[in-house]
Design a protein around this motif. Structure first.
Motif, PDB file in Angstrom:
ATOM      1  N   PRO A   6     128.845  42.325  12.962  1.00  0.00           N
ATOM      2  CA  PRO A   6     127.434  42.730  13.071  1.00  0.00           C
ATOM      3  C   PRO A   6     126.505  41.716  13.467  1.00  0.00           C
ATOM      4  CG  PRO A   6     127.819  42.909  10.786  1.00  0.00           C
ATOM      5  CD  PRO A   6     129.298  42.478  11.659  1.00  0.00           C
ATOM      6  N   SER A   7     125.440  41.903  14.068  1.00  0.00           N
ATOM      7  CA  SER A   7     124.389  40.757  13.656  1.00  0.00           C
ATOM      8  C   SER A   7     123.681  40.884  12.382  1.00  0.00           C
ATOM      9  CB  SER A   7     123.135  41.123  14.937  1.00  0.00           C
ATOM     10  OG  SER A   7     123.406  41.116  16.072  1.00  0.00           O
ATOM     11  N   LEU A   8     123.420  39.603  12.038  1.00  0.00           N
ATOM     12  CA  LEU A   8     122.850  39.553  10.594  1.00  0.00           C
ATOM     13  C   LEU A   8     121.600  38.928  10.551  1.00  0.00           C
ATOM     14  CD1 LEU A   8     126.108  37.756   9.300  1.00  0.00           C
ATOM     15  CD2 LEU A   8     125.561  40.183   9.019  1.00  0.00           C
ATOM     16  N   PHE A   9     120.751  39.212   9.740  1.00  0.00           N
ATOM     17  CA  PHE A   9     119.099  38.961   9.630  1.00  0.00           C
ATOM     18  C   PHE A   9     118.819  38.574   8.134  1.00  0.00           C
ATOM     19  CE2 PHE A   9     118.298  40.900  13.672  1.00  0.00           C
ATOM     20  CZ  PHE A   9     119.233  41.537  13.952  1.00  0.00           C
ATOM     21  N   TRP A  10     117.601  37.559   8.048  1.00  0.00           N
ATOM     22  CA  TRP A  10     117.079  37.599   6.969  1.00  0.00           C
ATOM     23  C   TRP A  10     115.436  37.967   7.163  1.00  0.00           C
ATOM     24  CZ3 TRP A  10     118.108  37.007   2.022  1.00  0.00           C
ATOM     25  CH2 TRP A  10     119.433  36.818   1.556  1.00  0.00           C
ATOM     26  N   TYR A  11     115.117  39.019   6.625  1.00  0.00           N
ATOM     27  CA  TYR A  11     113.527  39.222   6.531  1.00  0.00           C
ATOM     28  C   TYR A  11     112.858  38.753   5.222  1.00  0.00           C
ATOM     29  CZ  TYR A  11     114.327  42.210  10.590  1.00  0.00           C
ATOM     30  OH  TYR A  11     114.499  42.614  11.757  1.00  0.00           O
ATOM     31  N   VAL A  12     111.662  38.441   5.402  1.00  0.00           N
ATOM     32  CA  VAL A  12     110.838  38.195   4.204  1.00  0.00           C
ATOM     33  C   VAL A  12     109.794  38.838   3.917  1.00  0.00           C
ATOM     34  CG1 VAL A  12     109.547  36.263   5.630  1.00  0.00           C
ATOM     35  CG2 VAL A  12     109.585  36.193   2.913  1.00  0.00           C
ATOM     36  N   GLN A  13     109.260  39.466   2.763  1.00  0.00           N
ATOM     37  CA  GLN A  13     108.247  40.159   2.442  1.00  0.00           C
ATOM     38  C   GLN A  13     107.167  39.676   1.563  1.00  0.00           C
ATOM     39  OE1 GLN A  13     108.979  44.138   0.828  1.00  0.00           O
ATOM     40  NE2 GLN A  13     107.583  45.078   2.092  1.00  0.00           N
ATOM     41  N   TYR A  14     106.311  39.142   1.934  1.00  0.00           N
ATOM     42  CA  TYR A  14     105.146  38.540   1.071  1.00  0.00           C
ATOM     43  C   TYR A  14     104.310  39.573   0.433  1.00  0.00           C
ATOM     44  CZ  TYR A  14     106.335  34.326   3.573  1.00  0.00           C
ATOM     45  OH  TYR A  14     106.857  33.317   4.217  1.00  0.00           O
ATOM     46  N   PRO A  15     103.815  39.630  -0.807  1.00  0.00           N
ATOM     47  CA  PRO A  15     103.117  40.499  -1.525  1.00  0.00           C
ATOM     48  C   PRO A  15     102.227  41.292  -0.752  1.00  0.00           C
ATOM     49  CG  PRO A  15     103.345  38.440  -2.910  1.00  0.00           C
ATOM     50  CD  PRO A  15     103.687  37.973  -1.280  1.00  0.00           C
ATOM     51  N   GLY A  16     102.297  42.461  -0.846  1.00  0.00           N
ATOM     52  CA  GLY A  16     101.335  43.592  -0.243  1.00  0.00           C
ATOM     53  C   GLY A  16     101.482  43.594   1.127  1.00  0.00           C
ATOM     54  N   GLU A  17     102.734  42.967   1.915  1.00  0.00           N
ATOM     55  CA  GLU A  17     102.644  42.966   3.521  1.00  0.00           C
ATOM     56  C   GLU A  17     104.226  43.809   3.601  1.00  0.00           C
ATOM     57  OE1 GLU A  17     100.276  38.817   3.751  1.00  0.00           O
ATOM     58  OE2 GLU A  17     102.103  39.298   5.202  1.00  0.00           O
ATOM     59  N   GLY A  18     104.306  43.931   5.147  1.00  0.00           N
ATOM     60  CA  GLY A  18     105.407  44.215   5.668  1.00  0.00           C
ATOM     61  C   GLY A  18     106.410  43.469   5.936  1.00  0.00           C
ATOM     62  N   LEU A  19     107.546  43.404   6.614  1.00  0.00           N
ATOM     63  CA  LEU A  19     108.700  42.475   6.429  1.00  0.00           C
ATOM     64  C   LEU A  19     108.356  41.684   7.939  1.00  0.00           C
ATOM     65  CD1 LEU A  19     110.079  44.895   4.553  1.00  0.00           C
ATOM     66  CD2 LEU A  19     112.067  44.201   5.635  1.00  0.00           C
ATOM     67  N   GLN A  20     108.772  40.572   7.681  1.00  0.00           N
ATOM     68  CA  GLN A  20     108.889  39.550   8.465  1.00  0.00           C
ATOM     69  C   GLN A  20     110.212  38.913   8.847  1.00  0.00           C
ATOM     70  OE1 GLN A  20     105.927  36.263   8.297  1.00  0.00           O
ATOM     71  NE2 GLN A  20     104.418  37.721   7.254  1.00  0.00           N
ATOM     72  N   LEU A  21     110.475  39.061  10.250  1.00  0.00           N
ATOM     73  CA  LEU A  21     111.886  38.496  10.588  1.00  0.00           C
ATOM     74  C   LEU A  21     111.846  36.834  10.172  1.00  0.00           C
ATOM     75  CD1 LEU A  21     114.619  38.606  11.634  1.00  0.00           C
ATOM     76  CD2 LEU A  21     113.590  37.880  13.707  1.00  0.00           C
ATOM     77  N   LEU A  22     112.721  36.392   9.499  1.00  0.00           N
ATOM     78  CA  LEU A  22     112.837  34.695   9.016  1.00  0.00           C
ATOM     79  C   LEU A  22     113.831  34.167  10.033  1.00  0.00           C
ATOM     80  CD1 LEU A  22     111.726  32.486   7.258  1.00  0.00           C
ATOM     81  CD2 LEU A  22     113.810  33.285   5.539  1.00  0.00           C
ATOM     82  N   LEU A  23     115.048  34.992  10.136  1.00  0.00           N
ATOM     83  CA  LEU A  23     115.903  34.190  10.805  1.00  0.00           C
ATOM     84  C   LEU A  23     117.070  35.260  11.437  1.00  0.00           C
ATOM     85  CD1 LEU A  23     118.525  33.285   8.926  1.00  0.00           C
ATOM     86  CD2 LEU A  23     116.896  31.375   8.370  1.00  0.00           C
ATOM     87  N   LYS A  24     117.888  34.926  12.184  1.00  0.00           N
ATOM     88  CA  LYS A  24     119.187  35.803  12.543  1.00  0.00           C
ATOM     89  C   LYS A  24     120.244  35.037  12.987  1.00  0.00           C
ATOM     90  CE  LYS A  24     117.841  37.114  17.205  1.00  0.00           C
ATOM     91  NZ  LYS A  24     117.496  38.105  18.075  1.00  0.00           N
ATOM     92  N   ALA A  25     121.319  35.781  13.011  1.00  0.00           N
ATOM     93  CA  ALA A  25     122.635  35.048  13.675  1.00  0.00           C
ATOM     94  C   ALA A  25     123.338  36.408  14.273  1.00  0.00           C
ATOM     95  CB  ALA A  25     123.449  34.448  12.954  1.00  0.00           C
ATOM     96  N   THR A  26     123.769  36.114  15.579  1.00  0.00           N
ATOM     97  CA  THR A  26     124.540  37.189  16.157  1.00  0.00           C
ATOM     98  C   THR A  26     126.023  37.204  16.326  1.00  0.00           C
ATOM     99  OG1 THR A  26     124.199  36.075  18.388  1.00  0.00           O
ATOM    100  CG2 THR A  26     122.664  37.752  17.637  1.00  0.00           C
ATOM    101  N   LYS A  27     126.705  35.943  15.874  1.00  0.00           N
ATOM    102  CA  LYS A  27     127.902  35.806  15.800  1.00  0.00           C
ATOM    103  C   LYS A  27     128.461  34.877  15.047  1.00  0.00           C
ATOM    104  CE  LYS A  27     128.183  32.637  19.942  1.00  0.00           C
ATOM    105  NZ  LYS A  27     126.723  32.592  20.073  1.00  0.00           N
ATOM    106  N   ALA A  28     129.666  34.836  14.570  1.00  0.00           N
ATOM    107  CA  ALA A  28     130.288  33.830  13.755  1.00  0.00           C
ATOM    108  C   ALA A  28     130.104  32.577  14.248  1.00  0.00           C
ATOM    109  CB  ALA A  28     131.815  34.039  13.511  1.00  0.00           C
TER     110      ALA A  28
END
Lengths: 114, 115
Positions: free
Chosen positions: B31-53
């Motif tokens: 699967p594709s893998l992601f890191w999201y970050v959520q600052y206080p009181g906010e929605g999720l922001q994409l931080l980074l991703k990787a799609t293959k090994a």
């Protein structure tokens, strides 16, 4: 521009009220999502729309009714909610629903049901 | 089913410390893998991703490498700042369901950076 907007930012409603949450994106994305996030928990998927058609309903109670009037807009109609429905409701969009596509999230609507 | 496991939080560090937040996954296929970050009181922001090994995602000084052999996607940063205080979610794209895929999230790791 990877912006997803949501209105309102905050909403307080009684259990007999009817209200709607709105989500908008102008990135040309054809997949849109609703998530529910309780405090200190990860988001939980509620609905997925693909090309304005409901693709996934994750067994969400009927008091939540999604609507996708066009490719840029996504609504979530709320009726007869319960206090346990209080949460942050997040909208997201992606170009398509395929594996490589990144989902971009809006800031959310914080809902309180009294 | 597919799942993501993140290290337990909260994590508290001093400014300029090194950060590692562990993330491992269980999934069918790659699967594709992601890191999201959520600052206080906010929605999720994409931080980074990787799609293959062996792909490395990077953004704002954060890095994560897709390790197929250990089914891991650990988030690292060499020198954290107070502004990095947030909740970090590891996620993967799950298998096709009715023509769509969905994000599966880990439980989130709350990070606090002290000056």
């Amino acid at each position: 521009d990877t912006e997803v907007t949501q209105t309102p930012k905050h909403l307080v409603m009684g259990m007999t009220n009817k209200k709607s949450l709105k989500c908008e994106q102008h990135m040309g994305h054809r997949a849109m999502y609703w998530y529910k996030q309780k405090a200190k928990k990860p988001p939980e998927l509620m609905f997925v729309y693909s090309y304005e058609k409901l693709s996934i309903n994750e067994s969400v109670p009927s008091r939540f009714s999604p609507e996708c009037p066009n490719s840029s807009l996504l609504n979530l109609h709320l009726h007869a909610l319960q206090p346990e429905d209080s949460a942050l409701y997040l909208c997201a969009s992606s170009q398509r629903v395929r594996a490589q596509e990144t989902q971009y999230f809006g800031p959310g609507t914080r809902l309180l049901v009294l | 089913g597919d799942s993501v496991t993140q290290m337990e939080g909260p994590v508290t560090l001093s400014e300029e410390a090194c950060l590692t937040i562990n993330c491992t996954y269980t999934a069918t296929g790659y699967p594709s893998l992601f890191w999201y970050v959520q600052y206080p009181g906010e929605g999720l922001q994409l931080l980074l991703k990787a799609t293959k090994a062996d792909d490395k995602g990077s953004n704002k000084g954060f890095e994560a490498t897709y390790r197929k052999e250990t089914t891991s996607f650990h988030l690292e940063k060499g020198s954290v700042q107070v502004s990095d205080s947030a909740v970090y979610f590891c996620a993967l794209k799950s298998e096709l369901i009715q023509g769509a895929q969905k994000l599966v999230f880990g439980q989130g790791t709350r990070l606090t950076i002290n000056p």
